[in-house]
Write a protein that holds these residues in place. Structure first.
Motif, PDB file in Angstrom:
ATOM      1  N   ALA A 318       0.842  -1.191   0.000  1.00 53.98           N
ATOM      2  CA  ALA A 318       0.000   0.000   0.000  1.00 53.98           C
ATOM      3  C   ALA A 318       0.875   1.237   0.000  1.00 53.98           C
ATOM      4  O   ALA A 318       1.933   1.274   0.649  1.00 53.98           O
ATOM      5  N   VAL A 319       0.426   2.253  -0.750  1.00 53.94           N
ATOM      6  CA  VAL A 319       1.132   3.532  -0.815  1.00 53.94           C
ATOM      7  C   VAL A 319       0.506   4.476   0.198  1.00 53.94           C
ATOM      8  O   VAL A 319      -0.709   4.684   0.177  1.00 53.94           O
ATOM      9  N   PRO A 320       1.277   5.062   1.095  1.00 54.02           N
ATOM     10  CA  PRO A 320       0.708   5.988   2.080  1.00 54.02           C
ATOM     11  C   PRO A 320       0.313   7.308   1.446  1.00 54.02           C
ATOM     12  O   PRO A 320       0.826   7.697   0.391  1.00 54.02           O
ATOM     13  N   GLY A 321      -0.598   7.985   2.091  1.00 51.72           N
ATOM     14  CA  GLY A 321      -1.016   9.310   1.647  1.00 51.72           C
ATOM     15  C   GLY A 321      -1.131  10.226   2.846  1.00 51.72           C
ATOM     16  O   GLY A 321      -0.782   9.841   3.977  1.00 51.72           O
ATOM     17  N   PRO A 322      -1.623  11.420   2.671  1.00 54.56           N
ATOM     18  CA  PRO A 322      -1.809  12.322   3.805  1.00 54.56           C
ATOM     19  C   PRO A 322      -2.769  11.731   4.832  1.00 54.56           C
ATOM     20  O   PRO A 322      -3.775  11.125   4.458  1.00 54.56           O
ATOM     21  N   VAL A 323      -2.460  11.874   6.093  1.00 55.16           N
ATOM     22  CA  VAL A 323      -3.335  11.336   7.131  1.00 55.16           C
ATOM     23  C   VAL A 323      -4.680  12.052   7.157  1.00 55.16           C
ATOM     24  O   VAL A 323      -5.637  11.559   7.748  1.00 55.16           O
ATOM     25  N   ALA A 329      -7.373   6.495   3.540  1.00 55.68           N
ATOM     26  CA  ALA A 329      -7.708   5.840   4.811  1.00 55.68           C
ATOM     27  C   ALA A 329      -7.670   4.322   4.679  1.00 55.68           C
ATOM     28  O   ALA A 329      -7.195   3.613   5.575  1.00 55.68           O
ATOM     29  N   GLY A 330      -8.161   3.790   3.559  1.00 48.99           N
ATOM     30  CA  GLY A 330      -8.141   2.344   3.365  1.00 48.99           C
ATOM     31  C   GLY A 330      -6.740   1.803   3.183  1.00 48.99           C
ATOM     32  O   GLY A 330      -6.407   0.717   3.671  1.00 48.99           O
ATOM     33  N   ALA A 331      -5.892   2.540   2.466  1.00 49.18           N
ATOM     34  CA  ALA A 331      -4.500   2.120   2.294  1.00 49.18           C
ATOM     35  C   ALA A 331      -3.779   2.097   3.635  1.00 49.18           C
ATOM     36  O   ALA A 331      -2.998   1.178   3.921  1.00 49.18           O
ATOM     37  N   HIS A 332      -4.043   3.083   4.472  1.00 54.97           N
ATOM     38  CA  HIS A 332      -3.425   3.105   5.802  1.00 54.97           C
ATOM     39  C   HIS A 332      -3.919   1.935   6.653  1.00 54.97           C
ATOM     40  O   HIS A 332      -3.160   1.357   7.434  1.00 54.97           O
ATOM     41  N   GLU A 333      -5.185   1.584   6.485  1.00 58.43           N
ATOM     42  CA  GLU A 333      -5.740   0.434   7.205  1.00 58.43           C
ATOM     43  C   GLU A 333      -5.021  -0.854   6.807  1.00 58.43           C
ATOM     44  O   GLU A 333      -4.730  -1.711   7.646  1.00 58.43           O
ATOM     45  N   LEU A 334      -4.707  -0.980   5.518  1.00 62.37           N
ATOM     46  CA  LEU A 334      -3.980  -2.157   5.052  1.00 62.37           C
ATOM     47  C   LEU A 334      -2.601  -2.248   5.690  1.00 62.37           C
ATOM     48  O   LEU A 334      -2.145  -3.323   6.097  1.00 62.37           O
ATOM     49  N   ARG A 336      -1.705  -1.028   8.570  1.00 60.85           N
ATOM     50  CA  ARG A 336      -1.899  -1.427   9.968  1.00 60.85           C
ATOM     51  C   ARG A 336      -2.133  -2.928  10.088  1.00 60.85           C
ATOM     52  O   ARG A 336      -1.744  -3.556  11.072  1.00 60.85           O
ATOM     53  N   ASP A 337      -2.785  -3.511   9.075  1.00 64.58           N
ATOM     54  CA  ASP A 337      -3.092  -4.935   9.093  1.00 64.58           C
ATOM     55  C   ASP A 337      -1.927  -5.799   8.622  1.00 64.58           C
ATOM     56  O   ASP A 337      -2.050  -7.019   8.587  1.00 64.58           O
ATOM     57  N   GLY A 338      -0.822  -5.205   8.228  1.00 61.54           N
ATOM     58  CA  GLY A 338       0.350  -5.997   7.867  1.00 61.54           C
ATOM     59  C   GLY A 338       0.817  -5.874   6.438  1.00 61.54           C
ATOM     60  O   GLY A 338       1.798  -6.530   6.051  1.00 61.54           O
ATOM     61  N   ALA A 339       0.154  -5.060   5.604  1.00 57.59           N
ATOM     62  CA  ALA A 339       0.616  -4.866   4.232  1.00 57.59           C
ATOM     63  C   ALA A 339       1.952  -4.121   4.243  1.00 57.59           C
ATOM     64  O   ALA A 339       2.255  -3.364   5.161  1.00 57.59           O
ATOM     65  N   THR A 340       2.734  -4.346   3.189  1.00 57.35           N
ATOM     66  CA  THR A 340       4.038  -3.686   3.069  1.00 57.35           C
ATOM     67  C   THR A 340       3.862  -2.261   2.556  1.00 57.35           C
ATOM     68  O   THR A 340       3.205  -2.041   1.537  1.00 57.35           O
ATOM     69  N   LEU A 341       4.427  -1.306   3.249  1.00 55.93           N
ATOM     70  CA  LEU A 341       4.364   0.092   2.830  1.00 55.93           C
ATOM     71  C   LEU A 341       5.393   0.318   1.729  1.00 55.93           C
ATOM     72  O   LEU A 341       6.570  -0.004   1.895  1.00 55.93           O
TER      73      LEU A 341
END
Length: 455
Positions: A318-323, A329-334, A336-341
């Motif tokens: 997942a690619v991070p974006g502005p908080v 929000a969904g990418a950040h959730e991924l 948190r669940d263990g996806a590689t940033l």
């Protein structure tokens, strides 16, 4: 004689090869069965497509399932599927595919994408393909004949998407290439569009094939990034291979076919629906060695693709974006669940490298479960908004809500028309309509049914 009648006829030519019989049966089933059908998928693991098709035509589908508890439901399904096999439907589909130079690829073909086998019972019956995918000299067999020598001649038309195949389309097939899926929001931000385009271009430059869904937003940006550097890209559609959807992407789909491939598991002419989009996502997830999510809201369909990829043992990134951005929000959730940033193509390649190496030694979705980056939890978080009590959970009800005419339509649809549209037997359709009417979702209008005004 139609293809479905010919396959169950005792007069079928004995010289017909098993491979050709399998292809013809899959062509017919492709026009009758909705994607990811668990009941038919289970039967296809136990029996050949020829046997399953014959059982549908002769009303013996329950006899194929060793579990008696499923027989009543299969008997009802058989009735609905037969309604979809009216004479001439498969022939019309083949003609529509020939008009856009599409071919039907089956698991017995050498260019079948073997990663789709990881889907198990939800593996596609077959895949329609346009572009650099396999043997471009292939011609569809004549479904009205049992002889291998009788074939449908391709009708070349020089208009729109029906232009003659280019040199790129005749190039080496794509199934052997390493693929990476990129998905994300349709209503993406400029930031998301830029990142998706850059990832598509850099990954294509590194020799990877970019897979996405040709939708607005992130999908289109990823495809265009790969095309910008002359790299291959694959679009997986949620409609028939002969339809350009969205219409605004007709030129983009043509370019993808010229430099890569356009794929669909749906028969020619099939319209896109919400559930077909969701089922399409499993193909995108399965094709790639990994899936990158670039911008996704909390309830984005891209999160479904990511979690399907995790269940298949693929790398999820997942690619991070502005908080402050709801679109991330969904990418950040991924994450948190263990996806590689990841933030750039080199990080994507690094994350996929271990899985790529492992896939050369092991087969199946369990081969990469111990690899870092696969810890993502597949269970969805509890939704932030409660679901209305009237919301249908039954899959038949969900199919009917897609098939029912709108409340503003001139006329409703009768039970048999709805059975044909959904592939569900008339008795089950009538029962489901009663449940939808009871919760205010459908109404009877004259001799038919339609969606209620207040949904």
């Amino acid at each position: 004689m139609s293809v479905t009648q010919d396959l169950v006829s005792p007069r079928s030519a004995p010289s017909e090869s098993a491979v050709e019989a399998d292809r013809l049966a899959r062509l017919a089933l492709n026009h009758a069965v909705e994607p990811a059908d668990p009941q038919i998928g289970r039967l296809l693991e136990l029996h050949s497509p020829v046997e399953v098709l014959a059982a549908i035509r002769t009303d013996q589908l329950p006899d194929l399932d060793p579990d008696p508890s499923r027989h009543d439901r299969l008997a009802d399904r058989s009735t609905g599927l037969r309604l979809r096999l009216e004479p001439g439907r498969v022939e019309a589909g083949i003609a529509a595919a020939d008009a856009v130079f599409a071919r039907f690829v089956t698991p017995s073909d050498s260019d079948w994408p073997v990663r789709l086998d990881d889907l198990g019972q939800q593996r596609p019956i077959g895949i329609w393909a346009i572009g650099s995918w396999g043997d471009q000299s292939y011609e569809h067999p004549n479904p009205a004949s049992g002889h291998d020598s009788d074939q449908v001649q391709t009708q070349h038309q020089d208009q729109g998407r029906n232009s003659s195949p280019t040199d790129a389309e005749r190039s080496a097939p794509l199934p052997t290439a390493e693929m990476l899926s990129i998905v994300g929001a349709r209503a993406c931000t400029g930031y998301g569009s830029y990142v998706a385009g850059a990832l598509g271009a850099d990954l294509a430059s590194a020799g990877m094939t970019v897979v996405s869904g040709a939708a607005l937003g992130i999908d289109a940006a990823a495809h265009r990034g790969a095309l910008a550097v002359g790299g291959p890209t694959i679009a997986v559609l949620a409609c028939g291979i002969d339809r350009a959807y969205p219409r605004a992407h007709e030129a983009l789909l043509r370019a993808i076919a010229e430099h890569g491939a356009v794929l669909s598991e749906l028969p020619p002419g099939a319209a896109p629906t919400r559930f077909r989009f969701l089922h399409r996502n499993r193909i995108i997830a399965a094709l790639g060695v990994g899936t990158v999510v670039v911008e996704a809201a909390h309830r984005s369909g891209s999160l479904v693709t990511a979690r399907l990829a995790a269940e298949l043992g693929r790398v999820v990134m997942a690619v991070p974006g502005p908080v402050t951005s709801d679109q991330s929000a969904g990418a950040h959730e991924l994450v948190r669940d263990g996806a590689t940033l990841v933030t750039q193509a080199s990080q994507v390649r690094e994350a996929c490298a271990s899985l790529t190496a492992a896939s050369r030694e092991l087969c199946g979705p369990g081969a990469a479960t111990a690899i870092p980056g696969q810890r993502i939890r597949t269970a969805r978080r509890a939704p932030t908004q409660s679901v209305r009590p009237a919301e249908p959970a039954d899959p038949i009800e969900e199919l009917l809500l897609e098939a029912l005419p709108s409340a503003t339509a001139d006329a409703g649809a009768d039970v048999f028309a709805l059975a044909r549209a959904t592939g569900v037997g008339p008795d089950a359709v009538f029962a489901a309509l009663g449940r939808l009417a009871a919760c205010g979702r459908a109404v009877k209008a004259g001799g038919g049914w339609m969606l209620s005004i207040k949904r």
